[in-house]
Design a protein around this motif. Sequence first.
Motif, mmCIF file in Angstrom:
data_model
loop_
_atom_site.group_PDB
_atom_site.id
_atom_site.type_symbol
_atom_site.label_atom_id
_atom_site.label_comp_id
_atom_site.label_asym_id
_atom_site.label_seq_id
_atom_site.Cartn_x
_atom_site.Cartn_y
_atom_site.Cartn_z
ATOM 1 N N ARG A 26 0.839 -1.197 0.000
ATOM 2 C CA ARG A 26 0.000 0.000 0.000
ATOM 3 C C ARG A 26 0.874 1.248 0.000
ATOM 4 N NH1 ARG A 26 -5.382 -0.259 1.774
ATOM 5 N NH2 ARG A 26 -5.092 1.837 2.614
ATOM 6 N N ASP A 76 0.286 4.104 1.363
ATOM 7 C CA ASP A 76 0.369 4.739 2.677
ATOM 8 C C ASP A 76 1.392 4.054 3.575
ATOM 9 O OD1 ASP A 76 -1.156 2.468 2.819
ATOM 10 O OD2 ASP A 76 -2.898 3.402 3.744
ATOM 11 N N ILE A 85 -3.490 10.829 0.520
ATOM 12 C CA ILE A 85 -3.751 9.597 1.265
ATOM 13 C C ILE A 85 -4.631 9.870 2.478
ATOM 14 C CG2 ILE A 85 -2.657 7.828 2.704
ATOM 15 C CD1 ILE A 85 -0.304 7.891 0.709
ATOM 16 N N SER A 86 -4.341 10.946 3.213
ATOM 17 C CA SER A 86 -5.137 11.271 4.402
ATOM 18 C C SER A 86 -6.568 11.645 4.036
ATOM 19 C CB SER A 86 -4.478 12.409 5.189
ATOM 20 O OG SER A 86 -4.458 13.613 4.427
ATOM 21 N N GLU A 87 -6.749 12.237 2.836
ATOM 22 C CA GLU A 87 -8.094 12.604 2.379
ATOM 23 C C GLU A 87 -8.779 11.466 1.629
ATOM 24 O OE1 GLU A 87 -7.521 16.092 0.037
ATOM 25 O OE2 GLU A 87 -7.135 17.396 1.756
ATOM 26 N N LYS A 88 -8.070 10.328 1.512
ATOM 27 C CA LYS A 88 -8.592 9.135 0.845
ATOM 28 C C LYS A 88 -9.005 9.434 -0.599
ATOM 29 C CE LYS A 88 -10.142 7.077 5.185
ATOM 30 N NZ LYS A 88 -11.278 6.526 5.966
ATOM 31 N N LYS A 89 -8.068 10.049 -1.332
ATOM 32 C CA LYS A 89 -8.306 10.400 -2.725
ATOM 33 C C LYS A 89 -7.298 9.687 -3.628
ATOM 34 C CE LYS A 89 -10.282 14.975 -1.831
ATOM 35 N NZ LYS A 89 -10.148 16.437 -2.060
ATOM 36 N N SER A 90 -7.738 9.349 -4.824
ATOM 37 C CA SER A 90 -6.835 8.782 -5.820
ATOM 38 C C SER A 90 -5.958 9.903 -6.372
ATOM 39 C CB SER A 90 -7.624 8.131 -6.953
ATOM 40 O OG SER A 90 -8.484 7.126 -6.466
ATOM 41 N N ALA A 110 -7.493 5.242 -4.453
ATOM 42 C CA ALA A 110 -7.685 5.677 -3.071
ATOM 43 C C ALA A 110 -7.986 4.534 -2.109
ATOM 44 C CB ALA A 110 -8.807 6.716 -3.012
ATOM 45 N N LYS A 111 -8.972 3.716 -2.429
ATOM 46 C CA LYS A 111 -9.444 2.715 -1.481
ATOM 47 C C LYS A 111 -8.403 1.646 -1.203
ATOM 48 C CE LYS A 111 -13.528 -0.112 -0.515
ATOM 49 N NZ LYS A 111 -14.841 -0.566 -1.024
ATOM 50 N N SER A 161 -5.159 1.888 -2.122
ATOM 51 C CA SER A 161 -3.855 2.535 -1.980
ATOM 52 C C SER A 161 -2.786 1.791 -2.764
ATOM 53 C CB SER A 161 -3.452 2.657 -0.508
ATOM 54 O OG SER A 161 -2.454 3.651 -0.346
#
Length: 383
Positions: free
Chosen positions: A115, A117, A186-191, A214-215, A217
Amino acid sequence: MHPLKSIFIWMVMLILLTGCWDIKEIEDVGIIVGVGLDVDSNDDNLTMVNQYVVPGKIPTQQDSSPQSVPFQNISMTGDTFFEIIRMNSLESNRPPNYTHLKSILSSTKIFEKERADQVLDIFIRDHEFRRTTPVFITRDPVLDILNTEPEKEVFPAIQIKSLSENYQINNKNPKNLTVGDMSQYISEKKSFLIPGVSLEEGKVKSSGAGIIEAKSSHYIGWIDIDDMEGVRYMHNNVVGGFIYLKEEKLKEGPVILEIKGANTQFKTNVQGDDLKMKVQVNISSVLAEDWGLGRNVFKKSWKNELEEAANETIKEKIERILELAQQEYQTDFLNLSKWVQIHEPKYWEKHEKEWDKLFPELDISVDVHTEITDFGTQNFNAK
């Protein structure tokens, strides 16, 4: 002066003027200018390449004789990056120092296995790594790229960093993505997209971008260099570059327009539970090169044909990248959710959790308006 007073002054001076008591010679410091992240092809472990500076081999203006390469790449594998960093002491008595790190090059393989993150964690957590360091991705072996001697720079890591610094004059080059940018996405969960590089005929070149979804990662696909123009317009960061109007668009011959400014606006409309988005692109340009020898530049409104061809060309590029995002990858790496969140907060609050399902079906229309404002030294009457 009293002797005791003189002695006291000398003692104070000795304390305050101790010099650089903790100085370290540059030859004794393991300065790292580049880091490569990959996966070992044999045991599937993590691989980290540290590009060390070799100070004694850095060429000078006075020395024109051939020099060996002023860098050394040390590649090691392990289960974690921190472990690998500490294991460098087994091969070098110079502990790695990352305060001068210029670029991080990752392979697509590492983001397929791990991942993003998790990979990024040490670069955010450790105080030696700076959040402004740019990150790049490649489909080629990372070590091969870091071993390639650059033509215009001293170190490959600096050559890699410089690739995306030309984004202002070439609208195919992706803009730099830093460690801090990645952390925010990554913190905003965006691609998001990581600028890509490749090894072509022994040269390191800018080469599109890799998609991090995003989901999961994880790395899910690649955007080719020719499709990056559409990305740049959708990211609203086109400040220069050119528009190539092919001969198919213009009967008299192809034309190059130089971009002097561009602005992309996103408008949304919600009716009931249906969301529509309109992308409006406005471009200011000048006529840079004209291969149309038969073009009648004295004909009234002759530039309209060029502007319409430019509108059609840019619209096709934007619709192409929208097709990749919505249909092929079904991932909002263009970050269109930001505009929904800004303009339609109530809709976003209701549908945020199902955005991944709604995005592929989002109705998006594209409108482009190009204006030619100058014609160089051939300043024809274009009214």
